[in-house]
Design a protein around this motif. Structure first.
Motif, PDB file in Angstrom:
ATOM      1  N   GLU A 297       4.490   6.045 -13.182  1.00 36.26           N
ATOM      2  CA  GLU A 297       4.381   7.309 -12.446  1.00 36.26           C
ATOM      3  C   GLU A 297       3.100   8.046 -12.851  1.00 36.26           C
ATOM      4  O   GLU A 297       2.437   8.662 -12.017  1.00 36.26           O
ATOM      5  CB  GLU A 297       5.595   8.216 -12.699  1.00 36.26           C
ATOM      6  CG  GLU A 297       6.913   7.681 -12.163  1.00 36.26           C
ATOM      7  CD  GLU A 297       7.554   6.652 -13.078  1.00 36.26           C
ATOM      8  OE1 GLU A 297       7.009   6.401 -14.186  1.00 36.26           O
ATOM      9  OE2 GLU A 297       8.590   6.072 -12.685  1.00 36.26           O
ATOM     10  N   TYR A 300       0.216   6.414 -11.320  1.00 34.49           N
ATOM     11  CA  TYR A 300       0.086   6.816  -9.925  1.00 34.49           C
ATOM     12  C   TYR A 300      -0.676   8.141  -9.809  1.00 34.49           C
ATOM     13  O   TYR A 300      -1.616   8.264  -9.025  1.00 34.49           O
ATOM     14  CB  TYR A 300       1.480   6.934  -9.300  1.00 34.49           C
ATOM     15  CG  TYR A 300       1.491   7.399  -7.878  1.00 34.49           C
ATOM     16  CD1 TYR A 300       0.919   6.628  -6.869  1.00 34.49           C
ATOM     17  CD2 TYR A 300       2.072   8.621  -7.521  1.00 34.49           C
ATOM     18  CE1 TYR A 300       0.933   7.051  -5.551  1.00 34.49           C
ATOM     19  CE2 TYR A 300       2.092   9.047  -6.213  1.00 34.49           C
ATOM     20  CZ  TYR A 300       1.521   8.265  -5.225  1.00 34.49           C
ATOM     21  OH  TYR A 300       1.530   8.697  -3.926  1.00 34.49           O
ATOM     22  N   ARG A 304      -4.320   8.516  -7.982  1.00 40.68           N
ATOM     23  CA  ARG A 304      -4.588   9.445  -6.884  1.00 40.68           C
ATOM     24  C   ARG A 304      -5.767  10.343  -7.249  1.00 40.68           C
ATOM     25  O   ARG A 304      -6.579  10.707  -6.390  1.00 40.68           O
ATOM     26  CB  ARG A 304      -3.357  10.313  -6.572  1.00 40.68           C
ATOM     27  CG  ARG A 304      -2.196   9.540  -5.985  1.00 40.68           C
ATOM     28  CD  ARG A 304      -2.488   9.003  -4.604  1.00 40.68           C
ATOM     29  NE  ARG A 304      -2.414  10.015  -3.559  1.00 40.68           N
ATOM     30  CZ  ARG A 304      -2.799   9.809  -2.299  1.00 40.68           C
ATOM     31  NH1 ARG A 304      -3.300   8.639  -1.934  1.00 40.68           N
ATOM     32  NH2 ARG A 304      -2.701  10.764  -1.400  1.00 40.68           N
ATOM     33  N   TYR A 333       3.554   1.517  -4.958  1.00 44.15           N
ATOM     34  CA  TYR A 333       2.681   2.698  -4.818  1.00 44.15           C
ATOM     35  C   TYR A 333       1.418   2.574  -5.677  1.00 44.15           C
ATOM     36  O   TYR A 333       0.378   3.126  -5.328  1.00 44.15           O
ATOM     37  CB  TYR A 333       3.445   4.007  -5.115  1.00 44.15           C
ATOM     38  CG  TYR A 333       4.232   4.037  -6.409  1.00 44.15           C
ATOM     39  CD1 TYR A 333       3.616   4.309  -7.618  1.00 44.15           C
ATOM     40  CD2 TYR A 333       5.606   3.806  -6.420  1.00 44.15           C
ATOM     41  CE1 TYR A 333       4.335   4.348  -8.798  1.00 44.15           C
ATOM     42  CE2 TYR A 333       6.345   3.842  -7.607  1.00 44.15           C
ATOM     43  CZ  TYR A 333       5.708   4.115  -8.789  1.00 44.15           C
ATOM     44  OH  TYR A 333       6.410   4.162  -9.971  1.00 44.15           O
ATOM     45  N   LEU A 336      -0.959  -0.115  -3.707  1.00 45.23           N
ATOM     46  CA  LEU A 336      -1.675   0.412  -2.538  1.00 45.23           C
ATOM     47  C   LEU A 336      -2.817   1.319  -2.960  1.00 45.23           C
ATOM     48  O   LEU A 336      -3.898   1.308  -2.374  1.00 45.23           O
ATOM     49  CB  LEU A 336      -0.706   1.165  -1.623  1.00 45.23           C
ATOM     50  CG  LEU A 336       0.359   0.286  -0.941  1.00 45.23           C
ATOM     51  CD1 LEU A 336       1.355   1.141  -0.174  1.00 45.23           C
ATOM     52  CD2 LEU A 336      -0.290  -0.731  -0.006  1.00 45.23           C
ATOM     53  N   GLU A 337      -2.572   2.091  -4.012  1.00 45.20           N
ATOM     54  CA  GLU A 337      -3.582   3.031  -4.457  1.00 45.20           C
ATOM     55  C   GLU A 337      -4.757   2.306  -5.111  1.00 45.20           C
ATOM     56  O   GLU A 337      -5.916   2.664  -4.909  1.00 45.20           O
ATOM     57  CB  GLU A 337      -2.922   4.004  -5.449  1.00 45.20           C
ATOM     58  CG  GLU A 337      -3.491   5.383  -5.463  1.00 45.20           C
ATOM     59  CD  GLU A 337      -3.697   5.997  -4.109  1.00 45.20           C
ATOM     60  OE1 GLU A 337      -2.809   5.885  -3.240  1.00 45.20           O
ATOM     61  OE2 GLU A 337      -4.778   6.568  -3.887  1.00 45.20           O
ATOM     62  N   ASP A 368       3.344  -4.358   3.961  1.00 42.66           N
ATOM     63  CA  ASP A 368       2.423  -3.206   3.963  1.00 42.66           C
ATOM     64  C   ASP A 368       1.185  -3.476   3.116  1.00 42.66           C
ATOM     65  O   ASP A 368       0.069  -3.114   3.482  1.00 42.66           O
ATOM     66  CB  ASP A 368       3.126  -1.960   3.413  1.00 42.66           C
ATOM     67  CG  ASP A 368       4.130  -1.423   4.405  1.00 42.66           C
ATOM     68  OD1 ASP A 368       3.739  -1.276   5.581  1.00 42.66           O
ATOM     69  OD2 ASP A 368       5.284  -1.193   4.022  1.00 42.66           O
ATOM     70  N   TYR A 574      -0.903  14.567  -3.455  1.00 42.14           N
ATOM     71  CA  TYR A 574      -0.748  14.504  -2.004  1.00 42.14           C
ATOM     72  C   TYR A 574      -2.093  14.484  -1.265  1.00 42.14           C
ATOM     73  O   TYR A 574      -2.142  14.245  -0.072  1.00 42.14           O
ATOM     74  CB  TYR A 574       0.050  15.708  -1.499  1.00 42.14           C
ATOM     75  CG  TYR A 574       1.480  15.774  -1.986  1.00 42.14           C
ATOM     76  CD1 TYR A 574       2.244  14.620  -2.146  1.00 42.14           C
ATOM     77  CD2 TYR A 574       2.080  16.993  -2.273  1.00 42.14           C
ATOM     78  CE1 TYR A 574       3.558  14.690  -2.587  1.00 42.14           C
ATOM     79  CE2 TYR A 574       3.397  17.076  -2.704  1.00 42.14           C
ATOM     80  CZ  TYR A 574       4.125  15.917  -2.863  1.00 42.14           C
ATOM     81  OH  TYR A 574       5.421  15.984  -3.296  1.00 42.14           O
TER      82      TYR A 574
ATOM     83  N   GLN B  29      13.212   5.659   1.469  1.00 46.67           N
ATOM     84  CA  GLN B  29      11.845   5.232   1.142  1.00 46.67           C
ATOM     85  C   GLN B  29      11.812   3.792   0.692  1.00 46.67           C
ATOM     86  O   GLN B  29      10.932   3.028   1.072  1.00 46.67           O
ATOM     87  CB  GLN B  29      11.287   6.102   0.015  1.00 46.67           C
ATOM     88  CG  GLN B  29      10.794   7.440   0.450  1.00 46.67           C
ATOM     89  CD  GLN B  29       9.831   8.019  -0.570  1.00 46.67           C
ATOM     90  OE1 GLN B  29       9.734   7.562  -1.698  1.00 46.67           O
ATOM     91  NE2 GLN B  29       9.104   9.043  -0.177  1.00 46.67           N
ATOM     92  N   GLU B  30      12.787   3.427  -0.135  1.00 51.14           N
ATOM     93  CA  GLU B  30      12.839   2.085  -0.665  1.00 51.14           C
ATOM     94  C   GLU B  30      12.958   1.087   0.486  1.00 51.14           C
ATOM     95  O   GLU B  30      12.300   0.058   0.508  1.00 51.14           O
ATOM     96  CB  GLU B  30      14.031   1.949  -1.602  1.00 51.14           C
ATOM     97  CG  GLU B  30      13.685   1.188  -2.856  1.00 51.14           C
ATOM     98  CD  GLU B  30      14.738   1.392  -3.933  1.00 51.14           C
ATOM     99  OE1 GLU B  30      15.819   1.940  -3.637  1.00 51.14           O
ATOM    100  OE2 GLU B  30      14.470   1.001  -5.072  1.00 51.14           O
ATOM    101  N   LEU B  34       8.112   2.260   1.128  1.00 47.68           N
ATOM    102  CA  LEU B  34       7.122   3.314   0.876  1.00 47.68           C
ATOM    103  C   LEU B  34       7.499   4.143  -0.345  1.00 47.68           C
ATOM    104  O   LEU B  34       7.241   5.335  -0.410  1.00 47.68           O
ATOM    105  CB  LEU B  34       7.037   4.238   2.095  1.00 47.68           C
ATOM    106  CG  LEU B  34       6.572   3.567   3.375  1.00 47.68           C
ATOM    107  CD1 LEU B  34       6.832   4.462   4.569  1.00 47.68           C
ATOM    108  CD2 LEU B  34       5.097   3.221   3.295  1.00 47.68           C
ATOM    109  N   SER B  36       7.791   6.190  -3.542  1.00 48.09           N
ATOM    110  CA  SER B  36       6.780   7.003  -4.213  1.00 48.09           C
ATOM    111  C   SER B  36       7.453   7.822  -5.304  1.00 48.09           C
ATOM    112  O   SER B  36       8.593   8.248  -5.148  1.00 48.09           O
ATOM    113  CB  SER B  36       6.104   7.915  -3.190  1.00 48.09           C
ATOM    114  OG  SER B  36       5.523   9.010  -3.854  1.00 48.09           O
TER     115      SER B  36
END
Lengths: 898, 413
Positions: A297, A300, A304, A333, A336-337, A368, A574, B29-30, B34, B36
């Motif tokens: 986390e 992440y 970002r 997450y 992708l970032e 994705d 965000y 989301q899961e 997606l 987060s």
């Protein structure tokens, strides 16, 4: 039904028993009873009926019991405000207990009891605790001030607690300092203009000293507070940076990110040729990379923020590509970032490695992630010219895998590559055409059709291919229909002899059989063009297209600067300004970077940083609509210096006539309401009708808050499908109004949903005189189309806060302005006396410079300053006992010629 | 079943019922792929982490410092784990009184306060009744500049144990080239010292050696260093001195990252051949690329196999191979792997004639190992100076170990 009655019955029995136990003489029994009460509370049972019995247990020297009772109080006081009063005496007493733990406990709990009635009683105990000899009590009391402020701000101010809190910044104990800073910062957030923190070199020095001594959390409060300070010059900026950099070695990732925020912000003021500037850049990379070993986390959040940092200062991490390679076990997450950052860092030097990685990712299973990887390959091709060929061959390899979504993504990006490098990779068209049948996504179909139309002359069976799409024309999405129409017209212009029938077919499908007005319009335009002037048609339809830019998905520079000021916070996660997602923050000033070094003070409006060589921001690839938008409105207005007004031929009367009356009218309108305590709030006007905009209805108004002009928009989706990808642009206009950030529509707009957006505006956009003067032409884009509308803004939003002219200057100016610059109005039925009118007007930044009373007639002399520096002076005449006003306005044009 | 175990509303600006929306949103989301760590609903933001089967969720409606929130949630896990050994449903339910007390001591009005569990244990204890006296005082440590160590600690024998642990992270591409590699080192202390000792740790740090003009031969260039709260950061920034008053007992003093090209200590070559509708043949060769005198212990090589594989057969030149069907892995274990040696493992699996046509993930081969008495970087503790005003003699002990970190080798299959 029955079951619940039985349960309630048993529960009632339980309550009864507890009541008896709570009133027991035995200490132990009492305590056990309170524990049971808390246990019930924890599992969600309502034990509020026991309030008086529990509060009776408050008077005890048993600390554990006391804590439990306090816990109960915090939970139920709000629902039992009258009984909460019972607790006041104990609080007051406990605040004087010899044991600091009990004093602190009392002051901590007090603030959590959000009952208005009792807050007043708590002021005296709090005042004592703020001066307590024990730092544990003081640090708790400091936080209590913030709590109390949240309940009753006025009370806290009246009692002088804010000053006491400020004094605590000089406390000898680091934890007290840290909590005082945290409390003050919190309070300051709700008072954006209060200068509550009063940061000056002395306080900054105290904070920097405390930074070395307080806990990791305290360090974060202090760093976040420091970030709000604007150093006086580059030397101060450097010396603060020097004292903040050691924090980059702290084990706590949040400390590191807050330190990065301070450094990124203050760096703005350092001259780039300074040795220290280079040193600092080098120091930032290692800690940023280390953040990627933190918990997922935190990784992440770090990623970002790195995404922002890489856009703001690409040089910091340009050699660190490898650390962003995706690991198999990274959460999605994070993957992708990382991918996004990899593309931002892609350059000629590392492109081979990047491509090898991307190809690897494109064969994974997560759809994705794979799609994004394929898109990334296309972005690399566009960004690094030398790699384009290799990218194209990689994409072809991927197309050979025949994995449906991979093929479709690949075709979408190849279309962009064709646009970027025309006439270079047409050899692959044959391979693409082989996959025509497998394309089922509109974006991929549209891309393929575009390719066929664009290269029709080289594809022997282009007509057959396009014809095959035509069969199910009405089942296609609008995007595909429009593309097909254009492609067939292109084909016809290139091979007119064989395709006449086809073009007629598509024109008739588009114009006669379609309900879609856009499709019909476009069809008619082509039809008319083709039938009246085929040469012109060729020039229009086959015109050379503007090249697409190499960087995509860049954050708009003003927003980027604002987000840099919010590193580590939710806004940075965000990528949205706090005003977009925090309620009640609309009036709060947007944070800005300090003025960049080298720019003379005040040369740029507001000192907003303008990065040099800003790459043009273009909407995400594949978006022809975006290009249309750009074509029609000229380049985006980001980073453009204020256009000189000298070129404008703006008549003085125009400004007065077109603008002032509406304003004064507005003021007059609410004169009646004012006395009743109402404020003038312009109604939302419908600017764009849903029927004219494929279901998108836009209503709006303008406002000026905290020195910032806002366009308040209300977007309603009256269509059947979800709307996404909103963007907005203005045409050039009289005062250079331009969006200060992108249009922030947080989530896709579902059918029948309305969203409110507050769009901050700047006045540094390109200038062009409009008719009427306050006319604004707007283009709004979404996933469906681009829509245009125009609206009128009240001139009053342009009145700046420092529009109060010096008395002497006013007199001189008034005399100097020629008579032809004067205009006069009459306002009727305004029942305000001159003082009320004056204060009312002042709230709109119309300042009263002087007042005279002659012959029972009040005369107010007023000044207004517009965002472009033009002054307007006015005289307001008011006959006593008469509800009519006369306004004479003059427009100063001596100092600002235009 | 899902329910709220315990909650604490610090600011009163978010309705407690909001939490009911959390899990449905998370699951949604899961499902959409997606997921987060920050979920938004209306103006409420849920910032969450997961610990075994518990979610720790912070809610806010402000532009909160997200990094601080996650760091705090992890700190919460740490404190609860130190208090209750395991952080799980039962330990929370059985200790709800202490949990509430802790929640109030750890955070006030959304501001994290005292989070050092050793210090907290001095005044918040599970055995409340018995320690009534001790509990009724705030340790001065709480608000001291030295907030991690209390005064008056006594040991008969004063000792410090220093563990230098280096983890090797490697990512190798399917064609055998090393895509990225680095070393993450950690220096852990077990301090058993009386009083308030001042410690200074000396490493063969290249920057320090350069500053002092020493021979650079055996020094190590640390790319980035992170320190425990106790280390004086400004001092390190100025002259690279690592000086501190240590926390009592176990703690991580520092960590560092070295961004050099590391030769993968255990090199893997693999051939995974898949014969559709029939079988999979796996050949893995492991080679110890470290000094002959050293030995890697407890080596585990995990090789992915297709999910529909069956009837495994193995052959190994050393150690033991095992099929773990629930993880679609073959685990090859070698208890003791000397440097310079090379071992081989062959596996054979059957494949069903009707194959799963869903595309399968391609997990990499991963390797786990430990090599004692050795660090890859060559980092050395040169000295540990211990000064306490009572003047006792204290003994520092050092131990080195190298282990696998994130050690992944992609395969061709």
């Amino acid at each position: 039904g029955n079951l619940s009655i039985i349960l309630n019955y048993f529960f009632a029995g339980e309550i009864f028993e507890l009541k008896a136990e709570l009133n027991s003489d035995k200490k132990e029994k009492k305590k056990e009873a309170v524990k049971k009460v808390i246990a019930s509370m924890t599992v969600g049972k309502d034990v509020s009926a026991l309030f008086p019995d529990v509060v009776n247990c408050m008077q005890t020297d048993n600390l554990e019991l006391k804590k439990l009772v306090y816990l109960y109080l915090m939970n139920y006081a709000k629902s039992q405000p009258d009984m909460a009063i019972m607790a006041v005496n104990t609080f007051v007493k406990d605040c004087e207990d010899p044991n600091p733990l009990i004093r602190a406990l009392a002051v901590r709990t007090m603030g959590c009891i959000r009952v208005d009635k009792i807050t007043e009683y708590l002021c005296e105990p709090l005042r004592k605790c703020l001066k307590d000899e024990d730092p544990y009590v003081r640090k708790t009391a400091a936080v209590c001030v913030a709590k109390l402020h949240d309940i009753n701000a006025q009370l806290v101010e009246d009692q002088g607690f804010l000053d006491t809190l400020k004094d605590l910044i000089s406390d000898s104990n680091p934890m007290v300092v840290a909590n005082a800073v945290a409390a003050l910062s919190e309070i300051a957030e709700s008072h954006p203009n209060s200068n509550l923190l009063d940061l000056n070199p002395q306080t900054i020095n105290k904070l920097l000293t405390a930074l070395n001594e307080c806990t990791e959390w305290g360090q974060i409060f202090i760093l976040d507070c420091l970030a709000n300070y604007t150093p006086r010059d580059d030397r101060e900026s450097q010396s603060i940076c020097e004292r903040v950099t050691p924090r980059l070695s702290h084990a706590n990732s949040a400390v590191v990110l807050s330190a990065v925020k301070v450094l990124m912000k203050f760096m703005e003021m350092l001259p780039k040729d300074l040795d220290y500037y280079g040193t600092l850049l080098k120091k930032l990379a290692p800690p940023l990379v280390t953040l990627l070993s933190a918990e997922p986390e935190l990784q992440y959040v770090a990623l970002r923020n790195i995404n922002l940092i890489v856009q703001k200062r690409p040089e910091i991490l340009k050699h660190e590509m490898k650390v962003f390679f995706v690991k198999y076990n990274d959460p999605i997450y994070v993957k992708l970032e990382k991918l996004d950052i990899m593309i931002r860092l892609a350059s000629q030097a590392n492109i081979a490695q990047v491509l090898a990685e991307l190809k690897e990712y494109a064969t994974e299973v997560d759809v994705d992630f794979v799609r994004k990887a394929v898109r990334a390959i296309g972005r690399c091709a566009i960004k690094v010219e030398q790699s384009a060929e290799r990218c194209v061959s990689t994409l072809l390899d991927l197309i050979q895998t025949k994995v449906n979504y991979v093929v479709q993504e690949a075709i979408v990006v190849i279309k962009d590559i064709f646009r970027k490098y025309p006439n270079k990779y047409e050899s692959v068209i044959a391979t693409l055409c082989e996959n025509l049948d497998s394309l089922d996504e509109p974006e991929a179909r549209a891309a393929m059709i575009w390719i066929v139309g664009e290269y029709a002359e080289r594809i022997d069976n282009a007509d057959e291919l396009l014809e095959s799409f035509l069969e199910g024309f009405h089942d296609e999405s609008t995007q595909v229909q429009l593309q097909l129409l254009t492609a067939i017209v292109k084909l016809f212009l290139k091979k007119p002899t064989e395709t006449q029938e086809l073009v007629q077919q598509v024109l008739s499908l588009a114009t006669q059989d379609s309900d879609n007005p856009d499709l019909r319009d476009r069809g008619y335009i082509y039809w008319r063009l083709l039938s009246t002037d085929p040469v012109a048609a060729k020039e229009v339809v086959l015109a050379e297209k503007p090249l697409i830019s190499e960087e995509t998905d860049l954050i708009e520079p003003t927003l980027l600067d604002e987000l840099i000021c919010h590193i580590g916070s939710l806004a940075s996660v965000y990528h949205k300004p706090p005003s977009a997602f925090v309620e009640g923050s609309r009036g709060v000033q947007h944070k800005r970077l300090p003025p960049r070094s080298g720019s003379p003070e005040g040369a740029h409006s507001g000192g907003a940083a303008i990065p040099e060589a800003v790459p043009a921001v273009i909407p995400s690839q594949g978006d022809l609509l975006g290009d249309l938008l750009n074509l029609d409105l000229g380049p985006p207005t980001t980073g453009v210096a204020p256009a000189p007004t000298s070129a404008m031929q703006m008549g003085a009367m125009d400004l007065l006539g077109g603008g002032l009356d509406s304003l004064v009218g507005g003021a007059a309108l609410n004169c009646n309401c004012q006395t009743l305590g109402w404020y003038f709030l312009p109604h939302l006007q419908v600017w764009l009708l849903a029927m004219k905009a494929k279901g998108l209805e836009i209503a709006g108004t303008f406002s000026r808050r905290g020195g910032v002009i806002h366009m308040e928009l209300s977007l309603t989706n009256k269509a059947m499908s979800v709307m996404t990808d909103f963007a907005i642009q203005f045409n050039r206009n009289s005062f250079g109004l331009a969006p200060a950030g992108p249009l922030q529509v947080l989530t896709p707009l579902s059918p029948n949903q309305t969203t409110e957006v507050s769009l901050p505006l700047s006045t540094v956009g390109p200038v062009m005189k409009m008719e009427p003067l306050n006319n604004l032409q707007v283009a709004v884009k979404n996933n469906i189309d681009v829509f245009y509308f125009s609206c009128l803004y009240p001139i009053s939003i342009l009145f700046v806060e420092d529009g109060k002219m010096e008395r002497q200057v006013f007199l001189a100016t008034w005399k100097d302005i020629p008579n032809e610059n004067e205009a006069q109005f009459h306002i009727k039925d305004c029942h305000l006396n001159s003082d009320a009118a004056s204060s009312k007007l002042q709230s709109s930044n119309i300042f009263t410079i002087a007042k005279r009373t002659v012959d029972n007639q009040d005369m107010l002399y007023q000044s207004i300053k517009l965002t472009n520096g033009i002054w307007v002076l006015a005289e307001l005449r008011l006959q006593a006992g008469n509800s009519n006003y006369t306004v004479s306005g003059v427009l100063e044009r001596e100092r600002y010629r235009f | 079943s899902v329910f709220v175990l315990i909650c604490r509303n610090y600011k009163g600006d978010v309705d407690m019922a909001e939490i009911d929306h959390f899990l449905p949103l998370l699951l949604q989301q899961e499902e959409e792929g997606l997921l987060s760590p920050a979920i938004t609903r209306g103006n409420v933001h849920f910032l969450w982490i997961k610990h075994s089967n518990l979610y720790l969720v912070a809610t806010t409606n402000k532009n909160s410092n997200a990094a601080l929130v996650y760091a705090f949630l992890y700190k919460l896990v740490e404190v609860f784990t130190e208090y209750f050994k395991e952080l799980e449903e039962e330990s929370i339910q059985d200790n709800f009184v202490v949990v509430y007390e802790l929640l109030d001591e750890l955070m006030d009005f959304g501001f994290p306060q005292t989070t050092d569990s050793k210090i907290l244990q001095e005044y918040i204890t599970q055995e409340g009744n018995k320690l009534e006296v001790a509990k009724s005082k705030v340790p001065t440590t709480v608000t001291n500049a030295v907030s991690w160590r209390s005064e008056g600690i006594k040991y008969k024998k004063n000792e410090v144990f220093i563990d230098v642990i280096e983890s090797i992270n490697v990512l190798v591409n399917a064609n055998g080239s090393v895509m990225s590699s680095d070393i993450v080192g950690s220096i852990k202390l077990k301090t058993m010292l009386s009083g308030m000792p001042e410690l200074r740790l000396g490493l063969n740090d290249r920057v320090l050696f350069t500053l002092t003009g020493r021979d650079k031969g055996k020094s190590v260039a640390m790319e980035d260093v992170k320190f425990h709260q106790c280390v004086r950061l400004s001092r390190f920034e100025n002259d690279r001195t690592i000086s501190f008053i240590p926390p009592d007992g176990e703690s991580e003093l520092m960590s560092y990252r070295i961004n050099t090209h590391v030769k993968p200590l255990i090199w893997i070559e693999s051939v995974i051949e898949r014969f559709s509708h029939s079988r999979v043949e796996i050949m893995v060769k492991a080679k110890g690329q470290f000094k002959k005198q050293s030995v890697a212990n407890n080596v585990e090589i995990k090789v992915p196999v297709p999910s529909d594989a069956d009837s495994p057969k193995f052959k190994t030149s050393t150690g033991h191979a095992k099929y773990v069907p629930e993880k679609n892995l073959v685990v090859w274990t070698i208890k003791s792997f000397p440097g310079g040696k090379e071992f081989l493992m062959r596996a054979h699996f059957g494949l069903p004639s009707v194959e799963n046509d869903e595309k399968e993930a391609k997990p990499p081969i991963t390797v786990k190992f430990e090599i004692p008495y050795f660090t890859v970087s060559g980092i050395q503790v040169r000295y540990m100076k211990i000064i306490e005003k009572s003047g006792y003699q204290a003994l520092p002990w050092v131990r080195y170990i190298t282990q696998s970190g994130d050690y992944q080798l992609r395969t061709n299959s």
